[in-house]
Design a protein around this motif. Structure first.
Motif, short mmCIF file in Angstrom:
data_model
loop_
_atom_site.label_atom_id
_atom_site.label_comp_id
_atom_site.label_asym_id
_atom_site.label_seq_id
_atom_site.Cartn_x
_atom_site.Cartn_y
_atom_site.Cartn_z
N LEU A 107 -8.60 15.25 -0.49
CA LEU A 107 -8.70 16.09 0.70
C LEU A 107 -7.80 17.32 0.58
O LEU A 107 -8.21 18.44 0.92
N LEU A 108 -6.60 17.13 0.06
CA LEU A 108 -5.67 18.25 -0.11
C LEU A 108 -6.20 19.26 -1.13
O LEU A 108 -6.15 20.47 -0.88
N VAL A 109 -6.74 18.77 -2.24
CA VAL A 109 -7.31 19.68 -3.24
C VAL A 109 -8.50 20.42 -2.64
O VAL A 109 -8.64 21.64 -2.83
N ALA A 110 -9.35 19.70 -1.90
CA ALA A 110 -10.51 20.35 -1.26
C ALA A 110 -10.05 21.40 -0.24
O ALA A 110 -10.62 22.49 -0.17
N LEU A 111 -9.00 21.08 0.49
CA LEU A 111 -8.46 22.04 1.47
C LEU A 111 -7.91 23.28 0.77
O LEU A 111 -8.17 24.40 1.20
N ILE A 112 -7.18 23.08 -0.31
CA ILE A 112 -6.62 24.22 -1.05
C ILE A 112 -7.74 25.08 -1.63
O ILE A 112 -7.72 26.31 -1.52
N ILE A 113 -8.75 24.43 -2.21
CA ILE A 113 -9.89 25.18 -2.76
C ILE A 113 -10.62 25.92 -1.64
O ILE A 113 -11.00 27.08 -1.79
N ARG B 190 0.84 -1.20 0.00
CA ARG B 190 0.00 0.00 0.00
C ARG B 190 0.87 1.25 0.00
O ARG B 190 1.96 1.26 0.58
N PRO B 191 0.38 2.31 -0.62
CA PRO B 191 1.13 3.57 -0.59
C PRO B 191 1.04 4.22 0.79
O PRO B 191 0.12 3.92 1.56
N PRO B 192 1.98 5.10 1.10
CA PRO B 192 1.84 5.86 2.35
C PRO B 192 0.60 6.74 2.27
O PRO B 192 0.12 7.07 1.19
N PHE C 126 -6.27 11.22 0.21
CA PHE C 126 -5.49 12.34 0.74
C PHE C 126 -5.35 13.43 -0.31
O PHE C 126 -5.46 14.62 0.00
N ARG C 127 -5.15 13.05 -1.56
CA ARG C 127 -5.02 14.04 -2.63
C ARG C 127 -6.33 14.80 -2.82
O ARG C 127 -6.32 16.03 -3.01
#
Length: 171
Positions: free
Chosen positions: A92-98, A80-82, A89-90
């Motif tokens: 969530l990160l895009v949503a957080l940035i937006i 599995r990836p970290p 996570f990506r």
């Protein structure tokens, strides 16, 4: 399914034959990592280290001393990836940035609106002050004009009295 931290894997295997078990040879391959089968070896383990995330299939086959090959044995596993490389996570990160961009723009828009309201209030106050000053000047102008008219009337009266006096003095 293994964690990205458990990416060092060693496969132990054994081929069984009744005659001369010490002469069993092996070939193995880790699909997703190796392109070709390993050379024939009598070693019965296969270490793999520092495997990147992904899905792998370990294949092994054995050959006895008479040259007969066994069926391939397959074992499939996933590393599995970290968490910081996962799709959720990506997203969530895009949503957080937006969200941060939206919050910043909303904050800036609100500050601009409040500043415009302050400026509008200041303009209204100054306009009212100018209007009052203009009204005062207009009233003073009217008063000056009335006084000027009275002075002109008085001057006319004086002229007319002077003319009367001069005419009465002449006669």
């Amino acid at each position: 399914s293994l964690s990205y931290k458990n990416n060092f894997v060693t496969f132990d295997f054994i081929g069984i034959t009744m005659s001369q078990p010490q002469n069993v040879k092996y070939q193995y391959k880790l699909e997703g990592m190796d392109e070709n089968w390993s050379p024939l070896t009598s070693n019965s383990n296969a270490p793999y280290g520092n495997l990147p995330q992904g899905t792998y299939t370990f294949k092994v086959k054995a050959m006895n001393n008479e040259g007969y090959w066994s069926n391939e044995f397959k074992y499939t596993f996933t590393i599995r990836p970290p968490w910081w490389k996962t799709w959720w996570f990506r997203i969530l990160l895009v949503a957080l940035i937006i969200g941060l961009i939206y919050a910043y723009l909303h904050f800036r828009t609100r500050r601009i609106i409040l500043r415009n309201q302050e400026l509008e209030l200041e303009v209204n106050l100054r306009t009212r002050d100018l209007q009052e000053a203009n009204d005062l000047l207009t009233n003073q102008n009217i008063e000056i004009s009335r006084k000027s008219d009275r002075i002109l009337e008085q001057q006319q009266e004086l002229l007319s009295k002077k003319t009367e006096l001069e005419s009465s003095n002449v006669s």
